[in-house]
Design an enzyme around this catalytic site. Structure first.
Site, PDB file in Angstrom:
ATOM      1  N   LYS A   1      -0.603 -13.302   4.631  1.00 32.43           N
ATOM      2  CA  LYS A   1      -1.564 -12.210   4.806  1.00 32.43           C
ATOM      3  C   LYS A   1      -2.965 -12.811   4.655  1.00 32.43           C
ATOM      4  O   LYS A   1      -3.229 -13.524   3.674  1.00 32.43           O
ATOM      5  CB  LYS A   1      -1.307 -11.156   3.721  1.00 32.43           C
ATOM      6  CG  LYS A   1      -2.428 -10.157   3.511  1.00 32.43           C
ATOM      7  CD  LYS A   1      -2.061  -9.162   2.422  1.00 32.43           C
ATOM      8  CE  LYS A   1      -3.267  -8.371   1.965  1.00 32.43           C
ATOM      9  NZ  LYS A   1      -2.937  -7.244   1.097  1.00 32.43           N
TER      10      LYS A   1
ATOM     11  N   ARG B   1      -0.539   0.239  -7.228  1.00 27.06           N
ATOM     12  CA  ARG B   1      -1.879   0.508  -7.765  1.00 27.06           C
ATOM     13  C   ARG B   1      -1.949   1.821  -8.503  1.00 27.06           C
ATOM     14  O   ARG B   1      -3.008   2.182  -9.006  1.00 27.06           O
ATOM     15  CB  ARG B   1      -2.902   0.598  -6.625  1.00 27.06           C
ATOM     16  CG  ARG B   1      -3.150  -0.701  -5.982  1.00 27.06           C
ATOM     17  CD  ARG B   1      -4.199  -0.582  -4.913  1.00 27.06           C
ATOM     18  NE  ARG B   1      -3.973  -1.658  -3.986  1.00 27.06           N
ATOM     19  CZ  ARG B   1      -4.683  -1.867  -2.898  1.00 27.06           C
ATOM     20  NH1 ARG B   1      -5.667  -1.053  -2.589  1.00 27.06           N
ATOM     21  NH2 ARG B   1      -4.396  -2.881  -2.120  1.00 27.06           N
TER      22      ARG B   1
ATOM     23  N   GLU C   1       4.265  -0.588   3.320  1.00 21.45           N
ATOM     24  CA  GLU C   1       3.790  -1.273   2.109  1.00 21.45           C
ATOM     25  C   GLU C   1       3.203  -0.253   1.143  1.00 21.45           C
ATOM     26  O   GLU C   1       2.119   0.286   1.378  1.00 21.45           O
ATOM     27  CB  GLU C   1       2.720  -2.320   2.484  1.00 21.45           C
ATOM     28  CG  GLU C   1       2.126  -3.006   1.257  1.00 21.45           C
ATOM     29  CD  GLU C   1       0.915  -3.877   1.591  1.00 21.45           C
ATOM     30  OE1 GLU C   1       0.758  -4.285   2.759  1.00 21.45           O
ATOM     31  OE2 GLU C   1       0.115  -4.118   0.674  1.00 21.45           O
TER      32      GLU C   1
HETATM   33  C1  3PG Z   1      -5.837  -3.272   0.608  1.00 22.97           C
HETATM   34  O1  3PG Z   1      -5.078  -3.986  -0.011  1.00 22.97           O
HETATM   35  O2  3PG Z   1      -6.570  -2.414   0.103  1.00 22.97           O
HETATM   36  C2  3PG Z   1      -5.806  -3.446   2.061  1.00 22.97           C
HETATM   37  O3  3PG Z   1      -6.418  -4.598   2.419  1.00 22.97           O
HETATM   38  C3  3PG Z   1      -6.299  -2.289   2.815  1.00 22.97           C
HETATM   39  O4  3PG Z   1      -7.556  -2.499   3.264  1.00 22.97           O
HETATM   40  P1  3PG Z   1      -8.211  -1.382   4.202  1.00 22.97           P
HETATM   41  O5  3PG Z   1      -8.300  -0.141   3.372  1.00 22.97           O
HETATM   42  O6  3PG Z   1      -9.545  -1.964   4.579  1.00 22.97           O
HETATM   43  O7  3PG Z   1      -7.294  -1.198   5.388  1.00 22.97           O
END
Ligand code: 3PG
Length: 220
Positions: A140, A56, A52
């Protein structure tokens, strides 16, 4: 009689297949296109091929495209898909699935139209019901640990007995096993497989090791 031959279509993945492939879907933030393929290779070498890449950073789509072109053994998806334009751009870049931090019918429809399996993000019963109304049953749970963690998933297993989850947000190698032991959890998501410092240093073997370590989490 003529035979009509068409180019073989790439395999269409379902959300459940994306979730069942490995215990963890890595949540990847890429700031440098040059990191995309070596990172993806490192994760695949550790047994993790559902990747994934979050939308961003300005480089995210180019990274998705680079991985999709260079690594047919990886299945690259787009994370942080929040609107129709995100879904369309992700599919055009070569993403095969999408993950969203929340759910709207517009995002659900856009992913269907773009041929992307979608893991819609939910954090409440109402959001689960909205996603279910639109035909999504693999969801999710985000942000999982902040929004109730395993206790929340246990509470949901009664009324939402037909929904399966990928908890993401605050998940680590330490707490992943407790989540994966729940019958309504298929896999978890997390960024811990892809530490920013390892990527900056080009320490791909460390990332392969972090991915390989997650194989011990397989419970079914
Ligand atoms: C996100 O979208 O940032 C994810 O949930 C990742 O979260 P994490 O950094 O706590 O694994």
């Amino acid at each position: 009689m003529s035979t009509l031959l068409t180019a073989a279509a790439p395999t269409a993945w379902t959300a459940l297949q994306v979730m069942q492939d490995a215990p963890v879907i890595p949540v990847i933030v890429l700031n440098d296109v040059a990191h995309a393929v070596p990172l993806a290779r490192a994760l695949v070498a550790g047994g993790v091929r559902m990747l994934e890449v979050t939308l961003r950073t300005p480089q995210a789509l180019a990274c998705i495209e680079a991985i999709a072109r260079a690594l047919p053994e990886a299945v690259v998806g787009a994370g942080t898909v929040r609107c129709k334009a995100d879904a369309q751009a992700a599919a055009e870049a070569g993403a095969r699935f999408a993950v969203s931090p929340g759910y709207t019918s517009a995002v659900g429809q856009a992913c269907r139209d773009a041929g992307l399996a979608l893991l819609p993000g939910v954090a409440t019963g109402s959001e689960i019901m909205m996603a279910q109304e639109d035909g999504f049953t693999e969801l999710k749970f985000f942000p999982a640990m902040q929004a109730g963690g395993p206790a929340m998933l246990k509470a949901w297993s009664g009324p939402f007995f037909d929904v399966r989850f990928c908890p993401t947000g605050g998940v680590s190698l330490q707490n992943a096993a407790d989540l994966l032991a729940l019958p309504n959890v298929v896999c978890v998501g997390g960024s811990w497989l892809v530490p920013a410092d390892a990527m900056a240093q080009g320490d791909w073997s460390r990332i392969t090791q972090l991915a390989a370590d997650t194989q011990a989490l397989r419970v079914r």
